[in-house]
Structures are given as structure tokens and as C-alpha cells.
Design a protein around this motif. Structure first.
Motif, PDB file in Angstrom:
ATOM      1  N   UNK A  41       0.833  -1.203   0.000  1.00 43.49           N
ATOM      2  CA  UNK A  41       0.000   0.000   0.000  1.00 43.49           C
ATOM      3  C   UNK A  41       0.867   1.251   0.000  1.00 43.49           C
ATOM      4  N   UNK A  42       0.235   2.395  -0.203  1.00 47.01           N
ATOM      5  CA  UNK A  42       1.036   3.610  -0.208  1.00 47.01           C
ATOM      6  C   UNK A  42       1.580   3.847   1.192  1.00 47.01           C
ATOM      7  N   UNK A  43       2.815   4.327   1.269  1.00 47.55           N
ATOM      8  CA  UNK A  43       3.462   4.525   2.558  1.00 47.55           C
ATOM      9  C   UNK A  43       4.165   3.282   3.047  1.00 47.55           C
ATOM     10  N   UNK A  44       4.159   2.222   2.241  1.00 49.82           N
ATOM     11  CA  UNK A  44       4.769   0.973   2.675  1.00 49.82           C
ATOM     12  C   UNK A  44       6.279   0.994   2.539  1.00 49.82           C
ATOM     13  N   UNK A  45       6.800   1.918   1.734  1.00 50.28           N
ATOM     14  CA  UNK A  45       8.243   1.965   1.488  1.00 50.28           C
ATOM     15  C   UNK A  45       8.611   1.449   0.113  1.00 50.28           C
ATOM     16  N   UNK A  46       7.595   1.062  -0.697  1.00 48.26           N
ATOM     17  CA  UNK A  46       7.939   0.497  -2.003  1.00 48.26           C
ATOM     18  C   UNK A  46       8.513   1.563  -2.942  1.00 48.26           C
ATOM     19  N   UNK A 194      12.687 -13.262 -23.795  1.00 50.32           N
ATOM     20  CA  UNK A 194      13.532 -13.301 -24.993  1.00 50.32           C
ATOM     21  C   UNK A 194      14.894 -12.676 -24.761  1.00 50.32           C
ATOM     22  N   UNK A 195      14.938 -11.634 -23.942  1.00 50.45           N
ATOM     23  CA  UNK A 195      16.222 -10.927 -23.802  1.00 50.45           C
ATOM     24  C   UNK A 195      16.846 -11.108 -22.429  1.00 50.45           C
ATOM     25  N   UNK A 196      16.219 -11.894 -21.586  1.00 44.46           N
ATOM     26  CA  UNK A 196      16.761 -12.167 -20.248  1.00 44.46           C
ATOM     27  C   UNK A 196      16.988 -10.892 -19.451  1.00 44.46           C
ATOM     28  N   UNK A 197      16.174  -9.877 -19.705  1.00 44.53           N
ATOM     29  CA  UNK A 197      16.307  -8.634 -18.949  1.00 44.53           C
ATOM     30  C   UNK A 197      15.604  -8.788 -17.619  1.00 44.53           C
ATOM     31  N   UNK A 198      16.276  -8.335 -16.565  1.00 48.20           N
ATOM     32  CA  UNK A 198      15.685  -8.396 -15.234  1.00 48.20           C
ATOM     33  C   UNK A 198      14.698  -7.244 -15.092  1.00 48.20           C
ATOM     34  N   UNK A 199      13.505  -7.559 -14.573  1.00 52.31           N
ATOM     35  CA  UNK A 199      12.492  -6.518 -14.457  1.00 52.31           C
ATOM     36  C   UNK A 199      12.019  -6.413 -13.017  1.00 52.31           C
ATOM     37  N   UNK A 200      12.008  -5.191 -12.513  1.00 54.44           N
ATOM     38  CA  UNK A 200      11.413  -4.956 -11.204  1.00 54.44           C
ATOM     39  C   UNK A 200      10.228  -4.034 -11.414  1.00 54.44           C
ATOM     40  N   UNK A 201       9.077  -4.489 -10.991  1.00 51.86           N
ATOM     41  CA  UNK A 201       7.832  -3.771 -11.217  1.00 51.86           C
ATOM     42  C   UNK A 201       7.261  -3.340  -9.872  1.00 51.86           C
ATOM     43  N   UNK A 202       6.957  -2.076  -9.755  1.00 53.27           N
ATOM     44  CA  UNK A 202       6.326  -1.582  -8.533  1.00 53.27           C
ATOM     45  C   UNK A 202       4.856  -1.351  -8.839  1.00 53.27           C
ATOM     46  N   UNK A 203       3.991  -1.940  -8.080  1.00 47.69           N
ATOM     47  CA  UNK A 203       2.564  -1.745  -8.340  1.00 47.69           C
ATOM     48  C   UNK A 203       1.774  -1.966  -7.059  1.00 47.69           C
ATOM     49  N   UNK A 204       0.610  -1.371  -6.997  1.00 51.60           N
ATOM     50  CA  UNK A 204      -0.250  -1.679  -5.864  1.00 51.60           C
ATOM     51  C   UNK A 204      -1.425  -2.545  -6.312  1.00 51.60           C
ATOM     52  N   UNK A 205      -1.461  -2.910  -7.608  1.00 53.68           N
ATOM     53  CA  UNK A 205      -2.565  -3.724  -8.117  1.00 53.68           C
ATOM     54  C   UNK A 205      -2.158  -5.194  -8.140  1.00 53.68           C
ATOM     55  N   UNK A 206      -2.818  -6.034  -7.387  1.00 53.00           N
ATOM     56  CA  UNK A 206      -2.492  -7.484  -7.383  1.00 53.00           C
ATOM     57  C   UNK A 206      -2.608  -8.084  -8.786  1.00 53.00           C
ATOM     58  N   UNK A 207      -3.567  -7.617  -9.574  1.00 52.17           N
ATOM     59  CA  UNK A 207      -3.754  -8.131 -10.936  1.00 52.17           C
ATOM     60  C   UNK A 207      -2.508  -7.954 -11.774  1.00 52.17           C
ATOM     61  N   UNK A 208      -1.871  -6.796 -11.610  1.00 53.93           N
ATOM     62  CA  UNK A 208      -0.682  -6.493 -12.401  1.00 53.93           C
ATOM     63  C   UNK A 208       0.515  -7.262 -11.828  1.00 53.93           C
ATOM     64  N   UNK A 217       5.902  -8.539  -1.166  1.00 48.87           N
ATOM     65  CA  UNK A 217       4.986  -7.598  -0.521  1.00 48.87           C
ATOM     66  C   UNK A 217       5.749  -6.824   0.535  1.00 48.87           C
ATOM     67  N   UNK A 218       5.587  -5.507   0.526  1.00 49.49           N
ATOM     68  CA  UNK A 218       6.284  -4.647   1.466  1.00 49.49           C
ATOM     69  C   UNK A 218       5.244  -3.941   2.314  1.00 49.49           C
ATOM     70  N   UNK A 219       5.532  -3.801   3.586  1.00 46.79           N
ATOM     71  CA  UNK A 219       4.651  -3.025   4.460  1.00 46.79           C
ATOM     72  C   UNK A 219       5.488  -2.433   5.575  1.00 46.79           C
ATOM     73  N   UNK A 220       5.244  -1.177   5.887  1.00 41.57           N
ATOM     74  CA  UNK A 220       5.955  -0.493   6.973  1.00 41.57           C
ATOM     75  C   UNK A 220       7.469  -0.640   6.878  1.00 41.57           C
ATOM     76  N   UNK A 221       7.968  -0.630   5.675  1.00 40.61           N
ATOM     77  CA  UNK A 221       9.414  -0.593   5.502  1.00 40.61           C
ATOM     78  C   UNK A 221      10.119  -1.926   5.617  1.00 40.61           C
ATOM     79  N   UNK A 222       9.368  -3.010   5.685  1.00 44.00           N
ATOM     80  CA  UNK A 222      10.016  -4.325   5.672  1.00 44.00           C
ATOM     81  C   UNK A 222       9.267  -5.258   4.721  1.00 44.00           C
TER      82      UNK A 222
END
Lengths: 247, 446
Positions: A41-46, A194-208, A217-222
Motif C-alpha cells: 500500500x502507499x506509505x509501505x516503502x515500495x 527473450x532478452x533475459x532482462x531483469x524486471x522490477x515492477x512496482x505496483x499496488x494492483x495485485x492483478x498487475x 509484498x512490502x509493508x511499513x518498511x520491511x
């Protein structure tokens, strides 16, 4: 060797008299070719995590090894060079320069390559990246002449143009409708496969987040959970449309 | 850094082009400042050249007698006799001055017109002056080729100024012995003069008698003479005035000073003008009535040496320079502040763009350079517009004051250099502000 290795990462902000512990000791490794979705969630530290992972900010404590190099204590300009060579950003708001052609937008990271690339090579690489995103015929359109999905594909082309090892996508689908969101996720999945690129995605939508190979999952900075995931496939989506049909 | 110059220049032009009115208004201060700098330099060097021309011409006090007078009205006698219009100055007057006035080093009768001259296929429109050999002594000429005209012979011979020789015959042809056609007469070139005073380098000199005959006129336009001793021009001018008034039958009370013949109160206007070199230098560029007034009220002017005149002119041009310099200084500072202001606005508007560029790997220096180049481009374009404006205004002012104006390439480079430095100085603070933005904050900005 992991692409990303966080070791007891802490980030403290001082806001007047208050101190905010945005990250309170995060440790994690991300291997090459992983598609990690960080949720919370917002404020989680993500967002703070994303800024440190993107070398836009430095941790207060702990270490961040990117491709084995400790980047926790680099100078502003050294971090800029790391961003330029190793990280591609995809933002929620596209962040394309207005009144500037798609090709010129894609060229932006190449402008800051060292040594300096000649203009002809910058253009050639930008066009190649746009071609990979299926935007050859839109290369000289301005963002205002492109649909939301096309704009985001230009932004992905820009993130890829300098051949980074890591793509950081910060709520990349936040401004897109469902069909276009799915299309963008499919593109990111394809890059990984295809390109073996590492991807880090930040989202608050579980669907995505479900499109990743691993969900943190991050919450309260941990980190409260860190699980591998069977990525959701585009073909699982009943409303999925073929690429050509997505504006 | 230099490799990125074309890209940064393109970005700057695009950004400035986006807000054209804003760009133009921002540039105004620089435009005015640079125009003032250029005008200042042009007038300063022009005035100096003018003074040096006067001083260097002969270094002696030359006196001019001209047919006609400043007066127009002829209230008393109903004569309309503008300067140069009278036909009463004749060769006899010149002989009488030569014989009757002491202290004269050299004298030359003069007839002049502006006309087309031709030699072979070369044509030129220039001044043709009828003189005699005394002219060379008056202006301390040296002949750079050939010899001076022979007074006694009054033959169809000609002496050329150096520029005119080059114009007509080019650098490769020896002008000596060439024929020049003036109206219906042909003259053989016998010499080239090195004279620079009063545009002599552009003049064709022929014997005055020959020119008179060719023009079918019996009068002279001028008599030019040089005093033996500097400082005697006052007395000589006054003697000449009295002599000519007597010869021309002009009565009445001569007014004080060498510029007698303004008629005094109730006097009859002279049909000639006696003027010293000093007076000429002073009245250069003044309207005729103003010149007459100025001279009539400066009876001691003739005692002023040419060097002192030069000092006065120099001081006048210094005053003008100081005035223009303060205008230039103020507008450049105001212009610079305007640039700083608009750059700060532009950076605020483009904070997200800056954040994006930083995320994409732009170092602080890259961002600073981009905005610095934008500021310098803004000021340099203003400088170029100011340059054009300055050239025009220097020409206009020079023309209305009768001062030659010279704008050297160095002066133009200086003007552009000043404009560029204003951009650098006032653009560096906004550029540093942009460079120090935090990329995270910048990306968050809406």
C-alpha cells in the motif's frame, strides 16, 4: 551472481522534527531474468525501495550491490552514469517530452552516454528500439499524436535503448485502461523471456503483480512476504487483444 | 561537452522557439544594450577618424573663401544668394588677395562640380576640382606618382587622388599618361596625389582655367589659401573680407570677427563667405543657420588652434560615448536579469523534463550545460539583432551629425562577445539551480 543484492537496507528521512523510517532493514537478492513485482500500500516503502534500486537515492544504512558493485555510496554523477548504462526506467506518467518526436524521446538516454555517441548512431539505435516495440511508423510522431499504449511503448523503447541489465517499472499501467495494461505487461514478459532482462515492477494492483515470476509484498518498511509466482499469461485473459488491435 | 553542443543548441532553439513572444521580450534588453554598444563604438571611432582627418590634413590653418553666403533671405536687398549660388567671386579677386593681403603661404582659385568621368570603359561619379599648383602647398601634398599641375600652362592635364586612381585604372595599370574624359574635354593624367584631407583621395584635380572654360563659367566657386603662420588666420580672414567687400561694392558696417558679412545690424549681406578650418571643423554637421549663429557668436574662434578644436570634438564624442555607455550598461544588466528570470521560469516549467533527463543518466553538468547554452543562445540571438540595429542607428546618427561612422569587425565581435558574456553570467545561476534539482522531487512535479 545476483543482479541486485540488498543487504539490510535502511532509509531514514528527516521531516522537520520527525524522522520517518521508510525502510527498516530490507535484504533480498534478485537474479538475472527475474520479473519481480513489488507490491504494497502507499506509505509501505515500495517507492523508497524503487528510488534506491533505481540509483536515484542512496540508502542511509546497508548496502546495495548492483551487478556485484556496491553503489550505496557513489556520488551523484557516478549514480547518473550507473542509471544511464544499467537501468531503464518506465514511469507511470510516461514522462515523454512533449513536442518532441518519439525517436528523439527514445534518444534521450543515448545523449548522456559516455563516450558520446555520434548523432547517426543515436538515431539508428532509437529507431531499432522503436521497431522492437512495433512503432516504426510512429517514430516521427509527437506524443500528443500517440495513444496511451503507444506512448507507454515509446517509454519502454526509451528504457531499453541503452541495453540496460535492469528495467524498473514504477506503476507502468497506472494511467492505462485494462486492455492496454495487459498489452504492456505482455511486452515486459516478452523482454524477460527473450532478452533475459531483469524486471522490477512496482505496483499496488495485485492483478498487475500477478504477471511477475516473483511477488514481494512490502509493508511499513520491511518485506512481509516474498514468494515465487506462476506468471499470469496474457492468453489467460479473456479480454486480451492481439497487439495490432491495441491502439 | 563540445560533442553535445549541436544537441544542446537544437534543444535551446526549440525551447526558445516555443515561446516566441516571451523570447523576444526577454531579448529586448540585450538588443538595446548591444545596439548602444555598437553605436557608441562606431561614433567614437568615427569622431576620432574625423578629427584625425582634420588635424592630419595639413596641420596649418587653411582659409576658405566661398562664393555666396549662409544668408538666404536677403531681406534688405531682395537677393537670394545661397552659399555657392553667387557668381561674383572671380579670378581677379584671387589675384587681389594674393597681391593685397600679407602672410599668405599659398593660394589657389577653385572651381568644382560633381559629375561623371570616364576613362576607357571605366566610369565614376566624383568631384572634379579646378585648382592651380598652389593647392599642393596648401595641403602639403606629396605626389605619389608623376608631378603636380603646371599653373602657367593651364593645359588639359589632371592629377588624381589615390582612391580614384585605383577605381578608374585598378592596381595594375599605371595611371600616368592615361586620358580621362570630363564632359566634353579630355585630360591627360600627369600625377597622383597622396592627399587625404577632405576626401581628396576621391577627387579629380584639373587646372581651374581649363575647367572654367569647359563649364562656360567666368566665376570661381572657391578660393583656398593657407596662412604662413598659424594664429594669423583671424587677421587674414578679416583682411580678405574687407578687400572683397570693397571690390564687390558692399557697404555697411562689417560685424566683428572673421565671419564678417552677416551684415551686422542694417548691413548688406556679403556675397561671399570666409571660413577658417577651425570654423569648418566646429560647424561640421550643423545646419547652416545654426552654424552661422555659432560662428557669429564665437569671434575668437579663429585664434583657436586646430589641435584645440580636435580636443573639443574629442570631448564631445567622449560625452556621447559616456552617455551611450551608460545606456548600454543599464540595458545589458536589465537584459541579463530578464534572461535570468525567464530561465528560472523555464526551469520551473520543465522540472519534470529535468527529472527525466537525470533518471536517464544526465549528470549535473549535462543539465547545467543545457540551460547555460539556452541562456547564451538567447543572449546571442539578441546580440545579433542588436548588432543589426546598432549598425543602422550608427549609420543614421553618423549621417545626421555629419560624422563618419566606422564599425570594425572587432567592434562587432566585441558586441557579440558582450552579449554572450551576459548570457553566461546571468544564465549560470538558473543553470546551477537546474543541475542541483533532486531527480526524485523533479519527477514527482506535476
Amino acid at each position: 551472481m545476483p543482479v541486485i543484492s540488498l543487504q539490510n537496507l535502511k532509509k531514514v528521512y528527516k521531516l522537520g522534527d520527525n524522522t520517518v523510517n521508510a525502510l527498516r532493514g530490507v535484504s533480498l537478492d534478485i537474479e538475472e531474468g527475474e520479473f519481480v513485482a513489488i507490491t504494497g500500500p502507499s506509505g509501505s516503502g515500495k517507492s523508497t525501495m524503487m528510488h534506491i534500486l533505481g540509483c536515484l537515492d542512496r540508502p542511509t544504512e546497508g548496502h546495495y550491490l548492483l551487478n556485484g558493485n556496491d553503489v550505496s555510496n557513489l556520488s551523484r554523477d557516478e549514480l547518473a552514469d550507473i542509471r544511464n548504462r544499467q537501468i531503464g526506467f518506465v514511469f507511470q506518467g510516461f514522462n515523454l517530452l512533449p513536442r518532441t518526436t518519439a525517436a528523439e524521446n527514445v534518444e534521450v538516454p543515448l545523449l548522456y552516454s559516455r563516450p558520446v555517441l555520434p548523432a547517426s548512431e543515436r538515431r539508428a539505435r532509437a529507431l531499432e528500439a522503436l521497431r522492437a516495440m512495433g512503432l516504426t511508423d510512429r517514430a516521427f510522431h509527437h506524443p500528443s499524436q500517440l495513444s496511451g499504449g503507444q506512448q507507454q511503448r515509446v517509454a519502454i523503447a526509451r528504457a531499453l535503448v541503452n541495453r540496460p541489465t535492469l528495467i524498473l517499472a514504477d506503476e507502468p499501467t497506472g494511467n492505462l485502461d485494462t486492455a492496454t495494461s495487459i498489452e504492456v505487461m505482455r511486452l515486459l514478459q516478452e523482454l524477460r523471456e527473450k532478452q533475459k532482462i531483469t524486471i522490477v515492477l512496482i505496483t499496488h494492483e495485485p492483478d498487475i503483480a500477478a504477471y511477475g515470476t516473483r511477488i514481494i509484498a512490502v509493508r511499513d518498511g520491511i518485506i512481509i512476504s516474498d514468494k515465487p509466482n506462476v506468471p499470469r499469461r496474457v492468453s489467460d485473459e479473456p479480454e486480451a487483444l492481439p497487439l495490432a488491435a491495441v491502439g | 561537452m563540445f560533442a553535445m553542443l549541436p544537441v544542446n543548441l537544437k534543444l535551446a532553439v526549440r525551447s526558445l522557439n516555443r515561446n516566441r513572444l516571451r523570447t523576444l521580450l526577454t531579448m529586448l534588453g540585450i538588443i538595446i544594450g548591444v545596439a548602444a554598444v555598437l553605436t557608441m563604438v562606431a561614433l567614437g571611432t568615427g569622431a576620432r577618424a574625423s578629427v584625425e582627418g582634420e588635424v592630419g590634413s595639413a596641420g596649418t590653418n587653411i582659409i576658405f573663401v566661398r562664393a555666396g553666403n549662409y544668408t538666404r533671405g536677403g531681406d534688405a536687398v531682395g537677393i537670394v544668394s545661397g552659399r555657392g549660388a553667387a557668381t561674383t567671386l572671380v579670378a581677379g579677386d584671387a589675384d587681389a588677395i594674393r597681391a593685397g593681403v600679407s602672410g599668405i603661404k599659398a593660394l589657389s582659385p577653385g572651381v568644382a562640380l560633381r559629375t561623371f568621368i570616364a576613362s576607357g570603359s571605366s566610369r565614376a561619379f566624383t568631384r572634379v576640382q579646378g585648382i592651380d599648383s598652389g593647392f599642393a602647398a596648401i595641403y602639403s601634398w606629396n605626389m605619389s606618382a608623376g608631378r603636380m599641375l603646371d599653373s602657367a600652362a593651364a593645359a588639359p592635364e589632371a592629377v588624381l587622388g589615390a582612391n580614384l586612381a585605383a577605381t578608374l585604372f585598378g592596381a595594375d595599370t599605371d595611371p600616368l599618361g592615361q586620358m580621362i574624359q570630363v564632359r566634353d574635354s579630355a585630360y591627360r593624367v600627369v600625377g597622383v596625389s597622396d592627399g587625404q584631407a577632405e576626401d581628396h583621395a576621391d577627387v579629380l584635380f584639373v587646372p581651374w582655367q581649363t575647367l572654367q572654360k569647359s563649364l562656360g563659367q567666368n566665376h570661381l566657386d572657391t578660393i583656398t589659401l593657407a596662412a604662413e603662420k598659424a594664429g594669423e588666420s583671424s587677421r587674414i580672414a578679416s583682411d580678405i573680407t574687407n578687400l572683397l567687400r570693397e571690390r564687390h561694392g558692399i557697404t555697411g558696417t562689417p560685424s566683428a570677427g572673421y565671419l564678417a558679412g552677416q551684415g551686422g545690424v542694417g548691413g548688406v549681406p556679403d556675397d561671399f563667405t570666409v571660413e577658417t578650418q577651425a570654423a569648418q571643423a566646429l560647424t561640421k554637421g550643423l545646419y547652416t543657420p545654426a552654424a552661422a549663429f555659432a560662428l557669429a557668436n564665437l569671434p575668437k574662434l579663429d585664434e583657436v588652434t586646430l589641435e584645440e578644436m580636435a580636443d573639443t570634438l574629442d570631448r564631445a564624442s567622449d560625452t556621447m560615448t559616456a552617455l551611450l555607455a551608460s545606456i548600454a550598461g543599464v540595458s545589458l544588466i536589465v537584459g541579463g536579469i530578464g534572461i535570468m528570470n525567464i530561465m528560472l521560469v523555464s526551469i520551473t516549467e520543465r522540472t519534470r523534463e529535468i527529472g527525466l533527463r537525470m533518471a536517464a543518466g544526465a549528470r549535473s553538468g549535462d543539465v547545467a550545460l543545457q540551460f547555460l547554452i539556452e541562456a547564451v543562445t538567447l543572449s546571442m540571438v539578441g546580440g545579433l539583432v542588436g548588432l543589426v540595429l546598432g549598425l543602422v542607428s550608427a549609420q543614421l546618427i553618423g549621417w545626421s551629425l555629419g560624422w563618419p561612422t566606422t564599425v570594425s569587425l572587432g567592434a562587432m565581435a566585441l558586441a557579440i562577445g558582450i552579449a554572450a558574456s551576459v548570457g553566461l553570467v546571468f544564465g549560470s545561476y538558473p543553470a546551477r539551480r537546474a543541475a542541483q534539482l533532486d531527480p526524485i522531487e523533479a519527477l514527482r512535479t506535476e
